[in-house]
Design a protein around this motif. Structure first.
Motif, PDB file in Angstrom:
ATOM      1  N   TRP A 276     -19.262  -4.539 -27.039  1.00  0.00           N
ATOM      2  CA  TRP A 276     -17.861  -4.425 -27.873  1.00  0.00           C
ATOM      3  C   TRP A 276     -18.732  -3.359 -29.085  1.00  0.00           C
ATOM      4  O   TRP A 276     -18.552  -3.768 -29.999  1.00  0.00           O
ATOM      5  N   GLU A 277     -19.638  -2.247 -28.644  1.00  0.00           N
ATOM      6  CA  GLU A 277     -20.707  -1.845 -29.697  1.00  0.00           C
ATOM      7  C   GLU A 277     -20.035  -0.418 -29.173  1.00  0.00           C
ATOM      8  O   GLU A 277     -19.896  -0.020 -28.352  1.00  0.00           O
ATOM      9  N   GLU A 278     -19.600   0.167 -30.820  1.00  0.00           N
ATOM     10  CA  GLU A 278     -19.552   1.467 -30.759  1.00  0.00           C
ATOM     11  C   GLU A 278     -19.478   2.463 -29.806  1.00  0.00           C
ATOM     12  O   GLU A 278     -18.880   3.371 -29.377  1.00  0.00           O
ATOM     13  N   GLU A 279     -21.105   2.475 -29.825  1.00  0.00           N
ATOM     14  CA  GLU A 279     -21.684   4.291 -28.846  1.00  0.00           C
ATOM     15  C   GLU A 279     -21.618   3.633 -27.587  1.00  0.00           C
ATOM     16  O   GLU A 279     -21.429   4.181 -26.678  1.00  0.00           O
ATOM     17  N   ALA A 280     -22.019   2.358 -27.272  1.00  0.00           N
ATOM     18  CA  ALA A 280     -21.421   2.289 -25.922  1.00  0.00           C
ATOM     19  C   ALA A 280     -19.392   2.607 -25.425  1.00  0.00           C
ATOM     20  O   ALA A 280     -19.638   2.809 -24.735  1.00  0.00           O
ATOM     21  N   LEU A 281     -18.802   1.796 -25.955  1.00  0.00           N
ATOM     22  CA  LEU A 281     -17.219   1.768 -25.794  1.00  0.00           C
ATOM     23  C   LEU A 281     -17.214   3.530 -25.653  1.00  0.00           C
ATOM     24  O   LEU A 281     -16.738   3.524 -24.869  1.00  0.00           O
ATOM     25  N   LEU A 282     -17.710   3.726 -26.833  1.00  0.00           N
ATOM     26  CA  LEU A 282     -17.192   5.978 -26.983  1.00  0.00           C
ATOM     27  C   LEU A 282     -17.858   6.511 -25.976  1.00  0.00           C
ATOM     28  O   LEU A 282     -17.083   7.594 -25.215  1.00  0.00           O
ATOM     29  N   ASP A 283     -18.700   6.255 -25.511  1.00  0.00           N
ATOM     30  CA  ASP A 283     -19.902   6.931 -23.824  1.00  0.00           C
ATOM     31  C   ASP A 283     -18.516   7.080 -22.638  1.00  0.00           C
ATOM     32  O   ASP A 283     -18.244   7.851 -21.657  1.00  0.00           O
ATOM     33  N   HIS A 284     -17.714   5.446 -22.897  1.00  0.00           N
ATOM     34  CA  HIS A 284     -16.784   5.300 -21.942  1.00  0.00           C
ATOM     35  C   HIS A 284     -15.711   5.674 -21.515  1.00  0.00           C
ATOM     36  O   HIS A 284     -14.960   6.763 -20.755  1.00  0.00           O
ATOM     37  N   TYR A 285     -14.992   5.528 -22.950  1.00  0.00           N
ATOM     38  CA  TYR A 285     -13.552   6.484 -23.518  1.00  0.00           C
ATOM     39  C   TYR A 285     -13.982   8.115 -23.627  1.00  0.00           C
ATOM     40  O   TYR A 285     -13.014   8.752 -23.112  1.00  0.00           O
ATOM     41  N   ARG A 286     -15.060   8.206 -23.142  1.00  0.00           N
ATOM     42  CA  ARG A 286     -15.495  10.039 -23.345  1.00  0.00           C
ATOM     43  C   ARG A 286     -15.848  10.068 -21.788  1.00  0.00           C
ATOM     44  O   ARG A 286     -14.552  11.479 -21.982  1.00  0.00           O
ATOM     45  N   GLN A 287     -15.648   9.191 -20.852  1.00  0.00           N
ATOM     46  CA  GLN A 287     -15.633   9.792 -19.207  1.00  0.00           C
ATOM     47  C   GLN A 287     -14.128   9.921 -19.045  1.00  0.00           C
ATOM     48  O   GLN A 287     -13.423  10.622 -18.807  1.00  0.00           O
ATOM     49  N   LEU A 288     -13.726   8.501 -20.059  1.00  0.00           N
ATOM     50  CA  LEU A 288     -12.103   8.702 -19.651  1.00  0.00           C
ATOM     51  C   LEU A 288     -11.064   9.184 -20.226  1.00  0.00           C
ATOM     52  O   LEU A 288      -9.755  10.266 -19.480  1.00  0.00           O
ATOM     53  N   ASP A 289     -11.813  11.035 -20.857  1.00  0.00           N
ATOM     54  CA  ASP A 289     -10.715  11.569 -21.795  1.00  0.00           C
ATOM     55  C   ASP A 289     -10.686  12.629 -20.905  1.00  0.00           C
ATOM     56  O   ASP A 289     -10.281  14.022 -20.598  1.00  0.00           O
ATOM     57  N   GLY A 290     -11.632  12.708 -19.970  1.00  0.00           N
ATOM     58  CA  GLY A 290     -12.040  13.488 -18.953  1.00  0.00           C
ATOM     59  C   GLY A 290     -11.160  13.160 -17.790  1.00  0.00           C
ATOM     60  O   GLY A 290     -10.789  14.332 -17.210  1.00  0.00           O
ATOM     61  N   VAL A 291     -11.027  12.166 -17.352  1.00  0.00           N
ATOM     62  CA  VAL A 291      -9.544  12.064 -16.423  1.00  0.00           C
ATOM     63  C   VAL A 291      -8.438  12.143 -17.503  1.00  0.00           C
ATOM     64  O   VAL A 291      -7.948  12.444 -16.407  1.00  0.00           O
ATOM     65  N   ILE A 292      -7.987  11.923 -18.662  1.00  0.00           N
ATOM     66  CA  ILE A 292      -6.870  12.384 -18.708  1.00  0.00           C
ATOM     67  C   ILE A 292      -7.307  14.115 -19.341  1.00  0.00           C
ATOM     68  O   ILE A 292      -5.725  14.531 -18.709  1.00  0.00           O
ATOM     69  N   GLY A 293      -7.729  14.280 -19.463  1.00  0.00           N
ATOM     70  CA  GLY A 293      -7.651  16.004 -18.738  1.00  0.00           C
ATOM     71  C   GLY A 293      -7.653  17.135 -17.735  1.00  0.00           C
ATOM     72  O   GLY A 293      -6.574  17.513 -17.508  1.00  0.00           O
ATOM     73  N   ASP A 294      -7.282  15.676 -16.293  1.00  0.00           N
ATOM     74  CA  ASP A 294      -7.618  16.196 -14.812  1.00  0.00           C
ATOM     75  C   ASP A 294      -5.944  16.240 -14.927  1.00  0.00           C
ATOM     76  O   ASP A 294      -5.009  16.432 -14.754  1.00  0.00           O
ATOM     77  N   ALA A 295      -5.465  14.619 -15.653  1.00  0.00           N
ATOM     78  CA  ALA A 295      -4.156  14.266 -15.633  1.00  0.00           C
ATOM     79  C   ALA A 295      -3.205  15.711 -16.595  1.00  0.00           C
ATOM     80  O   ALA A 295      -2.211  15.912 -15.921  1.00  0.00           O
ATOM     81  N   ARG A 296      -3.162  15.979 -17.618  1.00  0.00           N
ATOM     82  CA  ARG A 296      -2.900  17.156 -18.042  1.00  0.00           C
ATOM     83  C   ARG A 296      -2.730  18.157 -17.631  1.00  0.00           C
ATOM     84  O   ARG A 296      -1.633  18.442 -17.649  1.00  0.00           O
TER      85      ARG A 296
END
Length: 528
Positions: free
Chosen positions: A210-230
């Motif tokens: 539950w460390e900000e930068e580690a979580l944000l790195d992961h969510y940046r990866q998921l944001d790319g997935v959301i882009g593919d889905a969009r």
């Protein structure tokens, strides 16, 4: 604005996403695809089930009904003789979206094993024991995944990464990459009305980090997935829904409910037999035995696979510990905590060794509610638990839990029998919270809109209505019509209903030992 109803829906599931953090990162420009959904579509929090748990919430998302109707209250059910039986797709007692909308593509969604024989394609998700029988429908798809996505894994064993955050984050990134390779493989199929694909990685990461930068790195990866889905949804004139089963937040203390019950006389731990007493005096318990075995390369899977069930069960019974299944004397217990947040009264009608007469259950529930709701943290004086009556939460099911207990912010409830009611949470630095997310975009979705008091049971009715299909008449949820543009065909169309159909047909290819294996794993303390 289109002149016709969209006929396709793409549901992207993200397990355990907290709305407040997602919103903050999007506003800060860290997640451009999420930010675009906030601006161009609908966005708001999504209330989970009680308790807020994956095993309950994903079936609720998929069926539009709560646990009281779909019948799943935990990853494993509780039998009259106090044994655990793992819940599978066959235990979900209502049709899912992929049973109602066809053809459908479904992948990696929890509680779908074994694969149902749907009109379309299914790759099962969390709780799938292996990539063998029951992993895919049609069965030959498993070979194509092995050929096209050789690195694909169902999940990671998080216990292997305790104390090694860097390796865990790296391997989880690889897991997400291979999951996305599967997404792209399935996107090659043109024939679908429903596309339902889930990523469980956020939940796994947040439990341990539950460390900000580690979580944000992961969510940046998921944001790319959301882009593919969009992009894919737009190309197919589909309405996109991004949903999570629950939220997440940091936890400071663990609350051992069965320890509280034992302290107050409602639960009696199993007395030490000669063997248990000797082992206890020598400092031998389940935890120490498992630790010693792991040092010589013997893991839980080896034990379960190689030893007869009777030997494993005997060991679990004789070796002392604090397990909610093997270390309780039910013949002298009035109530006990089980699973993620459920309390059961040990009544004579429900359980083989029950001691509470049915007429005494209401009074006992009232006493337990008072005990639990008044529990305070000795260090702060703050109340730590919320308590809900099972009859109110699940009015249609007489077999539901008697009470549901949820930890307030910063507290996590467990059934462990320990020395004290309050304990350090251990390796889990964060836990589930009730508030997840719902994002939507599509031809008829109103830009900048937000759902009102949305719940996980509202997802299925809204998806069905968005493609012009009727909603099952017994749905607990509603169509979130406020997210659709007022002049759109979807908003103008009245919500139609249809009598609830029977549940989908699960494949018969279920490992016969699946339930027993999971039961024994928990009995020895491998799984919680």
């Amino acid at each position: 604005m289109t002149g016709a109803l969209p006929e396709r829906a793409f549901v992207l599931g993200l397990d355990g996403v907290p709305f407040d953090r997602l919103r903050a990162w999007a506003d800060a420009g860290e997640l451009p695809n999420v930010a675009a959904l906030f601006e161009e579509g609908a966005a708001g929090p999504l209330e989970s089930t009680r308790p807020a748990n994956t095993a309950l919430a994903w079936p609720s998302i998929a069926t539009g009904v709560g646990p009281g109707k779909h019948g799943v209250y935990s990853f494993y059910g509780l039998t009259p003789d106090y044994r655990h039986e793992v819940n599978t797709s066959a235990d979900v007692d209502r049709p899912a979206l992929w049973d109602l909308l066809s053809p459908a593509i479904v992948a990696n969604t929890p509680m779908t094993y074994p694969a149902s024989e749907i009109d379309g394609t299914m790759v099962t998700g969390m709780m799938t024991p292996s990539r063998e029988d029951g992993f895919t429908h049609p069965p030959e798809l498993a070979k194509e995944i092995e050929r096209r996505v050789p690195e694909y894994e169902i999940g990671l064993d998080w216990q292997e990464y305790v104390g090694n955050d860097e390796a865990f984050a790296a391997d989880l990134d690889s897991l997400v990459d291979s999951r996305t390779d599967l997404l792209h493989l399935l996107m090659e199929t043109d024939d679908w009305r429903l596309f339902f694909f889930t990523y469980t990685a956020p939940d796994r990461l947040q439990h341990l980090l539950w460390e900000e930068e580690a979580l944000l790195d992961h969510y940046r990866q998921l944001d790319g997935v959301i882009g593919d889905a969009r992009e894919y949804a737009a190309e197919n004139d589909a309405t996109l829904f991004v949903v999570s089963d629950h939220g997440f937040g940091p936890v400071a203390k663990q609350v051992n409910i069965n320890t509280l019950f034992a302290r107050e006389g409602y639960l009696t731990p199993k007395a030490d037999t000669a063997a248990r007493g000797t082992l206890s005096r020598l400092g031998v318990d389940k935890s120490s035995v498992l630790g010693a075995l792991s040092k010589v390369g013997i893991d839980e899977h080896t034990i379960v696979d190689r030893l007869p069930e009777a030997i494993v069960d005997a060991a679990a019974t004789q070796i002392p510990g604090g397990h909610e299944l093997y270390d309780v004397d039910y013949r002298r217990t009035k109530a006990f905590f089980h699973g993620y947040g459920n309390v059961f009264v040990n009544d004579t009608e429900r359980f083989d060794e029950g001691i509470v007469a049915p007429r005494d259950v209401p009074a006992l529930k009232a006493d337990l509610t008072e005990l639990l709701s008044s529990l305070t943290d000795p260090e702060t004086g703050d109340r730590v638990l919320d308590v809900y009556d099972g009859d109110d939460e699940f009015p249609t099911d007489d077999g539901s839990p008697d009470l549901v207990v949820a930890g307030r912010e910063g507290y996590h409830v467990k059934g462990t029998l320990a020395e004290s009611v309050f304990a350090d949470p251990g390796v889990h630095v964060a836990e589930h919270r009730p508030e997840g997310i719902l994002l939507a975009a599509g031809p008829d979705v109103e830009p900048g809109s937000a759902p009102t008091d949305a719940s996980v049971v509202d997802v299925a009715p809204t998806v069905l209505h968005s493609v012009g299909d009727p909603v099952p008449a017994d749905a607990d949820g509603r169509v979130l019509d406020e997210i659709f543009a007022p002049d759109s065909p979807t908003a103008k169309r009245e919500v139609a209903t249809v009598e609830a159909a029977s549940a989908g047909t699960a494949s018969a290819a279920t490992d016969g030992d699946f339930g027993d294996v999971e039961d024994r794993l928990r009995g020895l303390g491998y799984m919680e």
